[in-house]
Design an enzyme around this catalytic site. Sequence first.
Site, PDB file in Angstrom:
ATOM      1  N   PHE A  25       0.854  -1.183   0.000  1.00  0.00           N
ATOM      2  CA  PHE A  25       0.000   0.000   0.000  1.00  0.00           C
ATOM      3  C   PHE A  25       0.900   1.246   0.000  1.00  0.00           C
ATOM      4  O   PHE A  25       1.877   1.298   0.743  1.00  0.00           O
ATOM      5  CB  PHE A  25      -0.868  -0.017   1.263  1.00  0.00           C
ATOM      6  CG  PHE A  25      -2.226   0.601   1.087  1.00  0.00           C
ATOM      7  CD1 PHE A  25      -3.357  -0.187   0.895  1.00  0.00           C
ATOM      8  CD2 PHE A  25      -2.375   1.979   1.121  1.00  0.00           C
ATOM      9  CE1 PHE A  25      -4.597   0.381   0.742  1.00  0.00           C
ATOM     10  CE2 PHE A  25      -3.618   2.548   0.974  1.00  0.00           C
ATOM     11  CZ  PHE A  25      -4.733   1.761   0.784  1.00  0.00           C
ATOM     12  N   ILE A  85      -1.379   6.796   5.410  1.00  0.00           N
ATOM     13  CA  ILE A  85      -1.555   8.230   5.130  1.00  0.00           C
ATOM     14  C   ILE A  85      -3.002   8.610   5.419  1.00  0.00           C
ATOM     15  O   ILE A  85      -3.929   8.074   4.810  1.00  0.00           O
ATOM     16  CB  ILE A  85      -1.157   8.530   3.669  1.00  0.00           C
ATOM     17  CG1 ILE A  85       0.307   8.112   3.440  1.00  0.00           C
ATOM     18  CG2 ILE A  85      -1.358  10.014   3.365  1.00  0.00           C
ATOM     19  CD1 ILE A  85       0.800   8.261   2.010  1.00  0.00           C
ATOM     20  N   HIS A  91     -10.228   5.020   7.976  1.00  0.00           N
ATOM     21  CA  HIS A  91      -9.906   4.103   9.089  1.00  0.00           C
ATOM     22  C   HIS A  91      -8.403   4.138   9.413  1.00  0.00           C
ATOM     23  O   HIS A  91      -7.821   3.176   9.886  1.00  0.00           O
ATOM     24  CB  HIS A  91     -10.421   2.688   8.845  1.00  0.00           C
ATOM     25  CG  HIS A  91      -9.945   2.044   7.579  1.00  0.00           C
ATOM     26  ND1 HIS A  91     -10.277   2.477   6.324  1.00  0.00           N
ATOM     27  CD2 HIS A  91      -9.156   0.971   7.391  1.00  0.00           C
ATOM     28  CE1 HIS A  91      -9.707   1.704   5.419  1.00  0.00           C
ATOM     29  NE2 HIS A  91      -9.018   0.789   6.043  1.00  0.00           N
ATOM     30  N   PHE A 116      10.439  -0.157  13.866  1.00  0.00           N
ATOM     31  CA  PHE A 116       9.212   0.432  13.323  1.00  0.00           C
ATOM     32  C   PHE A 116       9.543   1.539  12.322  1.00  0.00           C
ATOM     33  O   PHE A 116       9.829   2.674  12.701  1.00  0.00           O
ATOM     34  CB  PHE A 116       8.375   0.978  14.480  1.00  0.00           C
ATOM     35  CG  PHE A 116       6.979   1.364  14.091  1.00  0.00           C
ATOM     36  CD1 PHE A 116       6.059   0.394  13.710  1.00  0.00           C
ATOM     37  CD2 PHE A 116       6.580   2.688  14.098  1.00  0.00           C
ATOM     38  CE1 PHE A 116       4.760   0.734  13.352  1.00  0.00           C
ATOM     39  CE2 PHE A 116       5.284   3.050  13.735  1.00  0.00           C
ATOM     40  CZ  PHE A 116       4.373   2.068  13.361  1.00  0.00           C
TER      41      PHE A 116
HETATM   42  N1  INI Z   1      -2.654   0.030   4.414  1.00  0.00           N
HETATM   43  C1  INI Z   1      -1.534   0.778   4.458  1.00  0.00           C
HETATM   44  O1  INI Z   1      -0.428   0.242   4.583  1.00  0.00           O
HETATM   45  N2  INI Z   1      -1.602   2.137   4.378  1.00  0.00           N
HETATM   46  C2  INI Z   1      -2.777   2.783   4.251  1.00  0.00           C
HETATM   47  O2  INI Z   1      -2.761   4.039   4.158  1.00  0.00           O
HETATM   48  C3  INI Z   1      -3.979   2.007   4.188  1.00  0.00           C
HETATM   49  N3  INI Z   1      -5.250   2.634   4.002  1.00  0.00           N
HETATM   50  O3  INI Z   1      -5.263   3.787   3.534  1.00  0.00           O
HETATM   51  O4  INI Z   1      -6.286   2.056   4.254  1.00  0.00           O
HETATM   52  C4  INI Z   1      -3.879   0.586   4.284  1.00  0.00           C
HETATM   53  N4  INI Z   1      -4.972  -0.189   4.250  1.00  0.00           N
HETATM   54  C5  INI Z   1      -4.926  -1.605   3.990  1.00  0.00           C
HETATM   55  C6  INI Z   1      -4.686  -2.426   5.236  1.00  0.00           C
HETATM   56  O5  INI Z   1      -3.374  -2.234   5.719  1.00  0.00           O
HETATM   57  C7  INI Z   1      -4.859  -3.922   4.961  1.00  0.00           C
HETATM   58  O6  INI Z   1      -3.991  -4.318   3.919  1.00  0.00           O
HETATM   59  C8  INI Z   1      -6.280  -4.295   4.572  1.00  0.00           C
HETATM   60  O7  INI Z   1      -7.200  -3.799   5.515  1.00  0.00           O
HETATM   61  C9  INI Z   1      -6.437  -5.847   4.482  1.00  0.00           C
HETATM   62  O8  INI Z   1      -6.182  -6.470   5.745  1.00  0.00           O
END
Ligand code: INI
Length: 158
Positions: A25, A85, A91, A116
Amino acid sequence: MDTPRVIEGDLQARDLRFVILASRFNEFVVEALVRGALDTLRRHGASDKQIDIVRVPGAYDMPLVARRLALGRRYDAIIAVGAVIRGQTSHYEHVAGECAAGLSRVSAETGVPVAFGVLTTENTEQAIDRAGGKAGNKGSDAAASALELVNLLRRLEA
Ligand code: INI
């Protein structure tokens, strides 16, 4: 006059094994964190044979995989890099909070350092600043912390 003994870890990679746990992501930002972490490990003497990179979908998914990696006892430290971000997600708090709490739990419960290097920022610009921009590279910082922690733990065990 006696002075207190100071016990701290150096930054030498020697024979250590590292895994960089990276989320996909916000890949553009996270890849810069991966490069920063790799650069720091190499600068302190690690060869690429000592480093694996494991990718997960997002920051929320990191604790599960970090636990598996730690319990496998193959690595001396885990360097987690990702980017949450706020501007992009409602969420944010859940993703960022669960990631941070989960990773610190894995580290405390397994004894394997989990550094971290997950950015939690208000917007993309702040994330870019911290991924090799004007505020440094948090992936690089996390790798340096991982090196120091592993070497500190070794000294405490000795
Ligand atoms: N995951 C991230 O690493 N950064 C983000 O900003 C983000 N947002 O914006 O939602 C994000 N969401 C995905 C989450 O980490 C999981 O991969 C997903 O919920 C499946 O378990």
